[in-house]
Design a protein around this motif. Sequence first.
Motif, PDB file in Angstrom:
ATOM      1  N   ILE A 181      -6.177   3.898  -1.345  1.00 47.05           N
ATOM      2  CA  ILE A 181      -7.083   3.125  -0.500  1.00 47.05           C
ATOM      3  C   ILE A 181      -7.327   1.806  -1.227  1.00 47.05           C
ATOM      4  CG2 ILE A 181      -9.379   2.991   0.533  1.00 47.05           C
ATOM      5  CD1 ILE A 181      -9.449   6.067   0.442  1.00 47.05           C
ATOM      6  N   VAL A 182      -6.996   0.722  -0.588  1.00 43.41           N
ATOM      7  CA  VAL A 182      -7.173  -0.597  -1.188  1.00 43.41           C
ATOM      8  C   VAL A 182      -8.576  -1.084  -0.871  1.00 43.41           C
ATOM      9  CG1 VAL A 182      -6.336  -2.972  -1.277  1.00 43.41           C
ATOM     10  CG2 VAL A 182      -4.727  -1.095  -0.959  1.00 43.41           C
ATOM     11  N   GLY A 183      -9.289  -1.491  -1.908  1.00 46.37           N
ATOM     12  CA  GLY A 183     -10.661  -1.959  -1.724  1.00 46.37           C
ATOM     13  C   GLY A 183     -10.719  -3.310  -1.040  1.00 46.37           C
ATOM     14  N   THR A 184     -11.941  -3.671  -0.625  1.00 40.60           N
ATOM     15  CA  THR A 184     -12.132  -4.950   0.075  1.00 40.60           C
ATOM     16  C   THR A 184     -12.892  -5.964  -0.783  1.00 40.60           C
ATOM     17  OG1 THR A 184     -14.166  -4.108   1.052  1.00 40.60           O
ATOM     18  CG2 THR A 184     -12.128  -3.857   2.348  1.00 40.60           C
ATOM     19  N   GLY A 185     -13.207  -5.594  -2.015  1.00 38.57           N
ATOM     20  CA  GLY A 185     -13.973  -6.477  -2.888  1.00 38.57           C
ATOM     21  C   GLY A 185     -13.098  -7.569  -3.497  1.00 38.57           C
ATOM     22  N   ASP A 213      -1.968   2.645  -5.124  1.00 43.14           N
ATOM     23  CA  ASP A 213      -3.211   2.428  -4.386  1.00 43.14           C
ATOM     24  C   ASP A 213      -3.176   3.297  -3.132  1.00 43.14           C
ATOM     25  OD1 ASP A 213      -4.438   0.584  -6.041  1.00 43.14           O
ATOM     26  OD2 ASP A 213      -3.471  -1.132  -5.096  1.00 43.14           O
ATOM     27  N   ASP A 220       0.827  -1.209   0.000  1.00 44.56           N
ATOM     28  CA  ASP A 220       0.000   0.000   0.000  1.00 44.56           C
ATOM     29  C   ASP A 220       0.858   1.255   0.000  1.00 44.56           C
ATOM     30  OD1 ASP A 220      -2.159  -1.611   0.044  1.00 44.56           O
ATOM     31  OD2 ASP A 220      -2.613  -1.353   2.169  1.00 44.56           O
ATOM     32  N   GLU A 237     -10.865  -9.719  -6.218  1.00 43.91           N
ATOM     33  CA  GLU A 237      -9.825  -9.351  -7.189  1.00 43.91           C
ATOM     34  C   GLU A 237     -10.457  -9.246  -8.573  1.00 43.91           C
ATOM     35  OE1 GLU A 237      -6.344  -9.044  -7.113  1.00 43.91           O
ATOM     36  OE2 GLU A 237      -6.302  -9.108  -4.923  1.00 43.91           O
TER      37      GLU A 237
END
Length: 133
Positions: free
Chosen positions: A107-111, A105, A91, A113
């Motif tokens: 803010i790294v998403g949580t969804g 990145d 990050d 790949e």
Amino acid sequence: HSINNKTAATTTTTTEQQQEQAQKKKESKMERLREKKRLRKEQNKAKAKNDVNNNKRKRNNEKKQEQALKDKKKQRQQEQQQKLLKSKAPDGQLVTAHKGVQYQDIIVGTGPELRVGKQIQVKYTLRAAPGKG
């Protein structure tokens, strides 16, 4: 008179024999023609069957080639995904994509790949490198 009768009888017998021979020849010729026709019919059936089998083989080969192309495409996509996964930086660090584009990145998403080739919608801010603009 009796010699003439014998000659006439012999001539009649000879004519009958000739007619019989001619008839036998004709029958023999007809039999050969029927046999030739039967063989030709068998050959045509065999050729038709062979053509059907060749067409089946051809279709199977085409299907195998299509499947091989699909498999290669899938393999390339998987390799690209692996490359992308390996190119991820922790990050906040810059990552250089295959065409020289750098991204980071924040803010790294949580969804889940993303898959390679999948369209996405992103919000981004474009900034010039320090001292370049």
